[in-house]
Design an enzyme around this catalytic site. Structure first.
Site, PDB file in Angstrom:
ATOM      1  N   GLY A  15      -8.893 -14.155  11.233  1.00 28.06           N
ATOM      2  CA  GLY A  15      -8.137 -15.307  10.473  1.00 28.06           C
ATOM      3  C   GLY A  15      -7.128 -16.100  11.829  1.00 28.06           C
ATOM      4  N   ASN A  82       2.106 -11.744  11.850  1.00 26.10           N
ATOM      5  CA  ASN A  82       1.235 -12.579  10.646  1.00 26.10           C
ATOM      6  C   ASN A  82       0.617 -11.767  10.365  1.00 26.10           C
ATOM      7  OD1 ASN A  82      -1.394 -14.554  10.106  1.00 26.10           O
ATOM      8  ND2 ASN A  82      -1.883 -12.593  10.800  1.00 26.10           N
ATOM      9  N   ALA A  83       0.170 -10.681  10.170  1.00 30.47           N
ATOM     10  CA  ALA A  83      -0.277 -10.013   8.829  1.00 30.47           C
ATOM     11  C   ALA A  83       0.781  -9.927   7.639  1.00 30.47           C
ATOM     12  CB  ALA A  83       0.246  -7.846   9.079  1.00 30.47           C
ATOM     13  N   GLY A  84      -0.447 -10.330   6.236  1.00 29.25           N
ATOM     14  CA  GLY A  84       0.390 -10.557   5.274  1.00 29.25           C
ATOM     15  C   GLY A  84      -1.316 -10.714   4.391  1.00 29.25           C
ATOM     16  N   ILE A  85      -0.873 -10.186   2.680  1.00 31.03           N
ATOM     17  CA  ILE A  85      -1.914 -10.447   2.063  1.00 31.03           C
ATOM     18  C   ILE A  85      -1.166 -11.300   0.778  1.00 31.03           C
ATOM     19  CG2 ILE A  85      -1.979  -7.998   2.102  1.00 31.03           C
ATOM     20  CD1 ILE A  85      -0.170  -7.291  -0.380  1.00 31.03           C
ATOM     21  N   GLY A 143       1.059 -19.969 -10.155  1.00 26.85           N
ATOM     22  CA  GLY A 143       0.186 -18.591 -10.235  1.00 26.85           C
ATOM     23  C   GLY A 143       0.773 -16.995  -9.090  1.00 26.85           C
ATOM     24  N   TYR A 147       4.163 -14.004  -4.415  1.00 26.10           N
ATOM     25  CA  TYR A 147       4.226 -13.807  -2.960  1.00 26.10           C
ATOM     26  C   TYR A 147       4.779 -15.326  -2.439  1.00 26.10           C
ATOM     27  CZ  TYR A 147       0.831 -16.868   0.639  1.00 26.10           C
ATOM     28  OH  TYR A 147       0.161 -17.261   1.724  1.00 26.10           O
ATOM     29  N   PRO A 177       0.602 -22.649   6.665  1.00 25.78           N
ATOM     30  CA  PRO A 177       0.020 -23.621   6.255  1.00 25.78           C
ATOM     31  C   PRO A 177      -0.473 -23.269   5.078  1.00 25.78           C
ATOM     32  CG  PRO A 177      -0.786 -21.070   7.128  1.00 25.78           C
ATOM     33  CD  PRO A 177       0.980 -21.479   7.441  1.00 25.78           C
ATOM     34  N   TYR A 179      -4.299 -24.156   2.998  1.00 25.45           N
ATOM     35  CA  TYR A 179      -5.366 -23.655   2.382  1.00 25.45           C
ATOM     36  C   TYR A 179      -5.998 -22.860   3.523  1.00 25.45           C
ATOM     37  CZ  TYR A 179      -4.477 -22.194  -2.706  1.00 25.45           C
ATOM     38  OH  TYR A 179      -3.298 -21.936  -3.548  1.00 25.45           O
TER      39      TYR A 179
END
Length: 249
Positions: A15, A82-85, A143, A147, A177, A179
Site C-alpha cells: 500500500g 505509516n503502519a496503521g489499521i 461510523g 479511528y 489521504p 480513500y
C-alpha cells in the site's frame, strides 16, 4: 536527491508504505521497510529496499528493530510512521480491546517509531518525519470514532514535535489521504458486502464516492507528497497536516 540518506518506513510491505519506500529508494535513499509479516516485506525487497520484521505495537520490537536498522545502514534521517489499521465501529459496540488495539497501532506505534528514530536522527544535521495520518485526523469520520480519535492524536503528536524542534534542522509533518486504493479498501469492500448484501461494485463505490473527485487515490500520489517533504526546498514546511484528498475541504 536522497543518496546517502537512510529512511525507515513502517508498514512498508504494501500500500502507501510500499509506494513511499519505492519513491524514496528511486531517489537514492537506502530504505528499511518494516512490518509484522515477512512475506510482503521479502516480496518488496530490492537493491535499496531492505526488509525488517518489526511489530510497532511491541516496544521491545521497535527498540531492537530500529537499532538493528541503524547498525546496518546508519542513522535514520527519514522516518515514516505509516503502519496503521482502519476499521469502523459504532461507539456503543466499541469495547476496550478494540479501542486499545486501534490506539496501540495507530498512535503508540507511531510514537515508539518516532522516538527510536530520533535517537539517531538527532546526531545528524538533517532529518524528516512524515507520518501517515488520514482525513479522519482532521474531521470526524462517520461510523469510525475510534479511528478518527487515533488519527487526530497522531497529528497532535506531530505538531507538538514540530514545536519542540522548530529551531533545529528536523521537520515533522503528517499526510492526510482520503480513500486510497490499497488492501484496506479491499477488506472494507468485503466487510460492506457482508453487512449490507451489496454487490462488490456497489460496495466499493460507497467509498469511491466519498472522495470529492470521484475516484480512489493512488498510493503513488501520497508517495509524491512524502517525497516533496524530503526534498531540498521543504525545510520551511513543518507541523503541517497535508491533505491528499481530491478536494476535501
Amino acid at each position: 536527491m536522497l543518496r546517502g540518506k537512510h529512511a525507515l518506513v513502517t508498514g512498508g510491505g504494501t500500500g502507501i508504505g510500499l509506494a513511499i519506500a519505492q519513491s524514496l529508494a528511486s531517489h537514492g535513499a537506502e530504505v528499511t521497510i518494516t512490518g509484522r509479516r515477512e512475506g510482503p516485506l521479502k516480496a518488496a525487497e530490492s537493491l535499496r529496499i531492505h526488509p525488517l520484521v518489526m511489530d510497532v505495537c511491541d516496544e521491545a520490537s521497535v527498540v531492537d528493530g530500529v537499532a538493528a536498522a541503524v547498525a546496518a545502514r546508519g542513522p535514520v534521517q527519514i522516518c515514516v510512521p505509516n503502519a496503521g489499521i482502519a476499521e469502523g465501529r459504532a461507539i456503543l459496540k466499541t469495547d476496550m480491546d478494540f479501542w486499545r488495539r486501534m490506539m496501540a497501532t495507530n498512535l503508540d506505534g507511531a510514537f515508539l517509531t518516532i522516538r527510536e528514530c530520533l535517537k539517531s536522527m538527532t546526531t545528524t544535521d538533517w532529518g524528516r518525519v512524515v507520518a501517515v495520518s488520514s482525513v479522519a485526523g482532521l474531521k470526524g469520520l462517520k461510523g469510525a470514532p475510534t479511528y478518527s480519535a487515533s488519527k487526530h492524536a497522531l497529528i497532535g503528536l506531530i505538531r507538538g514535535l514540530a514545536a519542540d524542534y522548530a529551531a533545529k534542522p528536523y521537520t515533522f509533518n503528517a499526510l492526510c489521504p482520503a480513500y486510497v486504493d490499497t488492501e484496506i479498501i479491499t477488506r472494507n469492500t468485503t466487510s460492506i458486502m457482508q453487512r449490507t448484501g451489496l454487490p462488490e461494485e456497489d460496495a466499493r463505490k460507497l467509498m469511491t464516492d466519498l472522495n470529492p473527485h470521484g475516484r480512489l487515490i493512488a498510493p503513488e500520489e501520497v508517495a509524491e507528497a512524502a517525497l516533496f517533504l524530503c526534498g531540498p526546498h521543504s525545510g520551511s514546511v513543518n507541523g503541517q497536516a497535508i491533505q491528499i484528498a481530491g478536494g476535501e475541504v
